[in-house]
Design an enzyme around this catalytic site. Sequence first.
Site, PDB file in Angstrom:
ATOM      1  N   ARG A  69       0.857  -1.189   0.000  1.00 14.73           N
ATOM      2  CA  ARG A  69       0.000   0.000   0.000  1.00 14.73           C
ATOM      3  C   ARG A  69       0.893   1.239   0.000  1.00 14.73           C
ATOM      4  NH1 ARG A  69      -2.714   3.140   4.659  1.00 14.73           N
ATOM      5  NH2 ARG A  69      -4.049   4.507   3.450  1.00 14.73           N
ATOM      6  N   HIS A 113      -3.361  10.887   0.520  1.00 19.68           N
ATOM      7  CA  HIS A 113      -2.812  10.715   1.862  1.00 19.68           C
ATOM      8  C   HIS A 113      -2.293  12.088   2.305  1.00 19.68           C
ATOM      9  CE1 HIS A 113      -1.210   7.442   4.729  1.00 19.68           C
ATOM     10  NE2 HIS A 113      -0.941   8.592   5.315  1.00 19.68           N
ATOM     11  N   ASN A 281      -7.363   1.620   9.835  1.00 19.56           N
ATOM     12  CA  ASN A 281      -6.060   1.837  10.467  1.00 19.56           C
ATOM     13  C   ASN A 281      -6.274   1.825  11.968  1.00 19.56           C
ATOM     14  OD1 ASN A 281      -5.132   2.259   7.882  1.00 19.56           O
ATOM     15  ND2 ASN A 281      -4.679   4.434   8.155  1.00 19.56           N
ATOM     16  N   TYR A 283      -4.329   2.029  15.736  1.00 15.93           N
ATOM     17  CA  TYR A 283      -3.136   2.253  16.561  1.00 15.93           C
ATOM     18  C   TYR A 283      -3.408   2.051  18.047  1.00 15.93           C
ATOM     19  CZ  TYR A 283      -0.673   3.611  12.410  1.00 15.93           C
ATOM     20  OH  TYR A 283      -0.075   3.561  11.168  1.00 15.93           O
TER      21      TYR A 283
END
Length: 437
Positions: A69, A113, A281, A283
């Site tokens: 990615r 991004h 995503n 974390y």
Amino acid sequence: MFLWGTATAAYQIEGATGEDGRGASIWDTFSHEPGRTSRGQTGDVACDHYHRWPEDVALMAGLGVNAYRFSIAWPRVQPLGSGQVNAPGLDFYERLVDALLGIGIQPVPTLFHWDLPQALEERGGWLDRDVCERFAGYAAVTAERLADRVPLWITLNEPFVHMAYGYATGVHAPGRALLTGALPAAHHQLLGHGLAVQALRAAGASQVALTNNCTPVWPASQEEPDVRAADAYDILHNRLFNDPVLLGKYPDLSAYTAELDFIREGDLATIATPLDALGVNYYNPTRIAAPTGDALPFDDAGVSGYPTTAFGWPVVPDGLRELLTGLKARYGTALPPILITENGCSQQDVPAEDGTIDDAARVDFLDRHISAMREAMGEGVDVRGYFVWSLLDNFEWAEGYDQRFGLVHVDFDTQRRTPKRSYHWFAEFLRGQNTDT
Ligand code: FCB
């Protein structure tokens, strides 16, 4: 085939910001402003991946991943954000894509991004509705070149973080501090996403996803004000970006804004254009308490009692299982297959005398998070891929080069790449996988 990969982003690794016709992005502008990033660091050179990409592709071959990615820099493809297409920019990504395919690695590009062309920022950035159509135009020209070889595309990376850090608090580019006035930047990113899904499909993309940053939200106590604040945070961080895409409606936002006039008829139908996968995503979880001030409807109370990364982020592998099973419980059959598009940790990785880098805590982090993902799969969540953030140590936005997330160490003085212990561990792990499961 289960996708096992690594992830990166253009501004964080490429450098070469002035080469081959690339236009300026908001991150070029922002990082060059005094006081915006740690020690004034910028992505001007970063990992010099624009020139060293063959070495980085070879590192991935050695790792044995079957997917990569990366993100495409909009200002390389359209220096002014619309109109004129810069052929050398597309040529760069085409060379990368072909090299990856040549060694059996599936390219998974993300179109945005966070590196918005500066020319579009000057028209209002994501606060300006016209940017949505321009994003779809950029998606179309990029897919027209690459979709014959690239099956899976991701439109946006973490529209929550871009809204919250870029527009609400201003710690990221474009550096605006509008608090809840940032909400139009959420809606316009989502509308741009929906239009881009349609443009990508029209240009031949067979699978399209959106990547959201998702966090389990823990109330600091079971007292009503803390629970209410946690609910507010869950709405603004998670549901604001998942509900419209998966359910075609926003959560109740009336507590955060008097005006929702930026949402027009038909927008939600576009935003809810069906997806082939949801990128997640993960974390860490977030612990939320009742607000002590009146600027925002919550306080971040901090998660304690867990080890932390160099960033200070709590390490809670079971949070990934909680998140995934929670998404399934909330969205049911409206939830498409999930790709974990980022997961990883920062550490102060210092090479030993003999040059090796023993990042044992990262090995433990990845091992435990992959196990947590598998537990969620065992509980019925359809996960189709896992990408480590990141292949390389890189430019960690406002933190500059101080937070190292890579499986591969980068010496930013010499650009020397050194695989860390975690790289060797992941390679060994991948050799043991049946990639169909
Ligand atoms: C995510 C970003 C990625 C990287 C990691 C650490 O929010 O998508 O670019 O900065 O955090």
